[in-house]
Design an enzyme around this catalytic site. Structure first.
Site, short mmCIF file in Angstrom:
data_model
loop_
_atom_site.label_atom_id
_atom_site.label_comp_id
_atom_site.label_asym_id
_atom_site.label_seq_id
_atom_site.Cartn_x
_atom_site.Cartn_y
_atom_site.Cartn_z
N HIS A 22 39.05 39.92 29.15
CA HIS A 22 38.20 41.11 28.97
C HIS A 22 37.47 41.11 27.62
CE1 HIS A 22 40.40 42.27 32.40
NE2 HIS A 22 41.43 42.83 31.81
N ASP A 67 36.75 40.05 36.75
CA ASP A 67 37.22 40.57 35.47
C ASP A 67 36.76 42.02 35.46
OD1 ASP A 67 37.07 41.49 32.71
OD2 ASP A 67 37.54 39.43 32.16
N HIS A 68 37.67 42.95 35.60
CA HIS A 68 37.22 44.32 35.88
C HIS A 68 36.44 44.93 34.72
CE1 HIS A 68 40.89 45.75 33.83
NE2 HIS A 68 40.29 46.93 33.73
C1 BG6 Z 1 44.52 44.72 32.69
C2 BG6 Z 1 45.73 44.35 31.89
O1 BG6 Z 1 43.75 43.59 32.98
O2 BG6 Z 1 43.74 45.67 31.97
C3 BG6 Z 1 46.55 45.60 31.54
O3 BG6 Z 1 46.53 43.44 32.63
C4 BG6 Z 1 45.68 46.62 30.87
O4 BG6 Z 1 47.66 45.27 30.72
C5 BG6 Z 1 44.42 46.88 31.68
O5 BG6 Z 1 46.44 47.82 30.77
C6 BG6 Z 1 43.47 47.76 30.90
O6 BG6 Z 1 42.38 48.10 31.71
P1 BG6 Z 1 41.55 49.43 31.42
O7 BG6 Z 1 40.42 49.38 32.38
O8 BG6 Z 1 42.48 50.59 31.66
O9 BG6 Z 1 41.13 49.36 29.99
#
Ligand code: BG6
Length: 510
Positions: free
Chosen positions: A247, A184-185
């Site tokens: 997230h 989960d990034h």
């Molecule tokens: C991803 C979603 O997991 O996270 C995207 O699938 C979203 O829709 C993105 O744009 C947002 O990531 P960050 O790091 O740019 O907030």
């Protein structure tokens, strides 16, 4: 710096966008920081017909994502990095014999002395996860007799509670849970991890971190972009599945959790699961009706530029009822949080890109400064996840002059002040953690299932409930007009600007 053992990284779906956009730049950062193992190989696997050299060109030498970074570097330095990349074509189907792949892995292992340690990174559509795990097992590529084997899977981890359970069971059939790393990034973001440090490394916050002092908690995740080229995927997913289930509930779990006994991965993950399990599941239609809002962005003009509505986007059904805005109010059923409302929203096509968590403290129990205007100005702790990463505390100070007029002042900290420290990108941090066997920042099966357990009834209500409303909002505004109705008492969301100290709705007239 912990030494990373020799190993191989096998990326399934290597010809896809994620590999070039995120994974290889993350590996490049680790290469520059000299954190890659001494003997290391990346084997890209997919269904495209490519040679090793084609793959190197695609993801390193001619990659738009690395272009600026490598422009001024010496070519032999870049080759040292790109020469570690190899490619294996699986043919037309992932559901095939992996004997050829096994042989390629064995050859690379012997040539480059990478040992039997292998990470399999599944960067394919989720429908292929189980198939790949099964075929790896069939070819004996999951056994840990000669070195460890780890499996990284990308979200979505299922589409609902049932499908998540089925996916977990399917993967666990071929790999042990300890081998499975669900990425989960958001957990790789420095500022998300800092939530733990803010809470558990400071004695000034933790004593206040409960229903006695906290009035409500507000989390905003806003993106200015629309669904871009991902309409096909997004229309089947929606904001709740795409951002909230994973997230945002991860952020919630870090705010809600009890102090872990130590920073060991399982101690932290156990507390996160307990936190997710204590979210009050909304079951009846009345509660779901009052406590959830969904909406879709509509055509508008932003800074003079005409922007399409969600239903006009490529890949999106023209009658779509998929939400691009989701705002949820909920409670946490445990001793610490009894009665404290949580408000969480996520959306596309908002005025700016920002993610932050705001802890709103209660106003002082006994008001001495009657005319101070304090009532509507609570103390706030703003944890800014992105951009302008940092922490802000809002507290009252006396306005100079007669009487006791109180105004809000800011106490702020910015990550950018730590300029000498390299802040790792999310994928960089997470990949390195997996290479070193640290699963703290990866989601465990029970964590994912607990999150789905909370989200499932909302999705079900939105799909099958009676008279469920779908609001519209013009692209570029803070959601539908009635969004503020969700917030009890205070009556409005904090609509943050791009800078941490921007004060929404507050202007100074000199
Ligand atoms: C991803 C979603 O997991 O996270 C995207 O699938 C979203 O829709 C993105 O744009 C947002 O990531 P960050 O790091 O740019 O907030």
């Amino acid at each position: 710096m912990k030494k990373t053992e020799n190993q191989m990284l096998v990326i399934f779906g290597a010809s896809g966008d994620l590999t070039a956009r995120k994974l290889v730049p993350a590996l490049f950062n680790l290469f520059i920081a000299q954190q890659l193992p001494e003997n290391f190989v990346v084997l890209g696997v997919s269904r495209s017909d490519m040679t090793d050299m084609d793959f190197r060109n695609k993801v390193v030498l001619e990659s738009t994502y690395l272009k600026e970074r490598i422009a001024n570097l010496k070519s032999n330095y870049i080759s040292k990095f790109s020469d570690q990349f190899f490619y294996e074509d699986l043919g037309s189907d992932y559901d095939t014999s992996y004997d050829g792949l096994r042989k390629r892995i064995a050859d690379l292992k012997n040539e480059h002395n990478t040992s039997g340690n292998i990470i399999y990174y599944l960067s394919t559509p989720p429908t292929l996860y189980e198939t790949i795990a099964k075929n790896l097992a069939k070819a004996g590529l999951n056994t840990q007799r000669n070195g460890w084997k780890r499996l990284i899977v990308e979200k979505p981890f299922g589409y609902s509670l049932d499908t998540a359970k089925a996916l977990n069971e399917g993967l666990q059939h071929h790999f042990r849970e300890q081998q499975i790393y669900r990425i989960d990034h958001y957990l790789g973001k420095e500022t998300v991890q800092n939530l733990l440090v803010t809470r558990f490394a400071n004695s000034i916050f933790e004593p206040l971190w409960n229903r006695n002092y906290i009035h409500h908690v507000e989390i905003t995740n806003a993106e200015s972009v629309g669904v871009e080229k991902r309409g096909g995927y997004y229309d089947k997913s929606g904001a709740l599945r795409d951002m909230f289930q994973n997230h945002l509930l991860q952020i919630v779990s870090l705010i809600v959790m009890e102090p872990p006994i130590s920073d060991a991965p399982e101690d932290i993950r156990n507390e996160k699961v307990k936190a997710l399990k204590s979210l009050r599941i909304m079951k009846d239609e009345k509660t779901l009706h009052i406590q959830t809002i969904r909406a879709q962005y509509m055509a508008s003009s932003i800074d003079g530029e005409q922007v399409q509505g969600y239903r006009e986007e490529e890949g999106v059904d023209s009658d779509s009822t998929t939400e691009t805005y989701a705002a949820i109010k909920f409670f946490v059923d445990n001793w610490r949080w009894e009665g404290v409302p949580f408000y969480v929203r996520t959306a596309k096509r908002m005025p700016t890109k920002v993610t932050e968590a705001v802890i709103h403290f209660k106003t002082p129990h006994h008001q001495i400064f009657q005319d101070s205007g304090m009532n509507s100005k609570d103390n706030k702790l703003v944890i800014r996840i992105q951009p302008d990463e940092g922490i802000l505390i809002k507290f009252g100070v006396k306005v100079p002059g007669q009487g006791f007029k109180v105004e809000r002042a800011n106490l702020d900290f910015y990550y950018s002040n730590l300029a000498q420290t390299h802040v790792m990108e999310a994928y960089e941090r997470l990949l390195l953690d997996c290479m070193q066997g640290d699963a703290t920042l990866y989601a465990r099966a029970d964590e994912v299932e607990a999150a789905w357990e909370f989200v499932d009834p909302i999705l079900d209500y939105w799909k099958n409930g009676k008279n469920v409303r779908m609001y519209g909002y013009a692209a570029g505004v803070w959601g539908p007009e009635n969004a503020d109705e969700l917030i009890d008492g205070i009556g409005f969301w904090r609509n943050p600007g791009p800078n941490l100290t921007d004060d929404p709705g507050f202007c100074v007239i000199c």
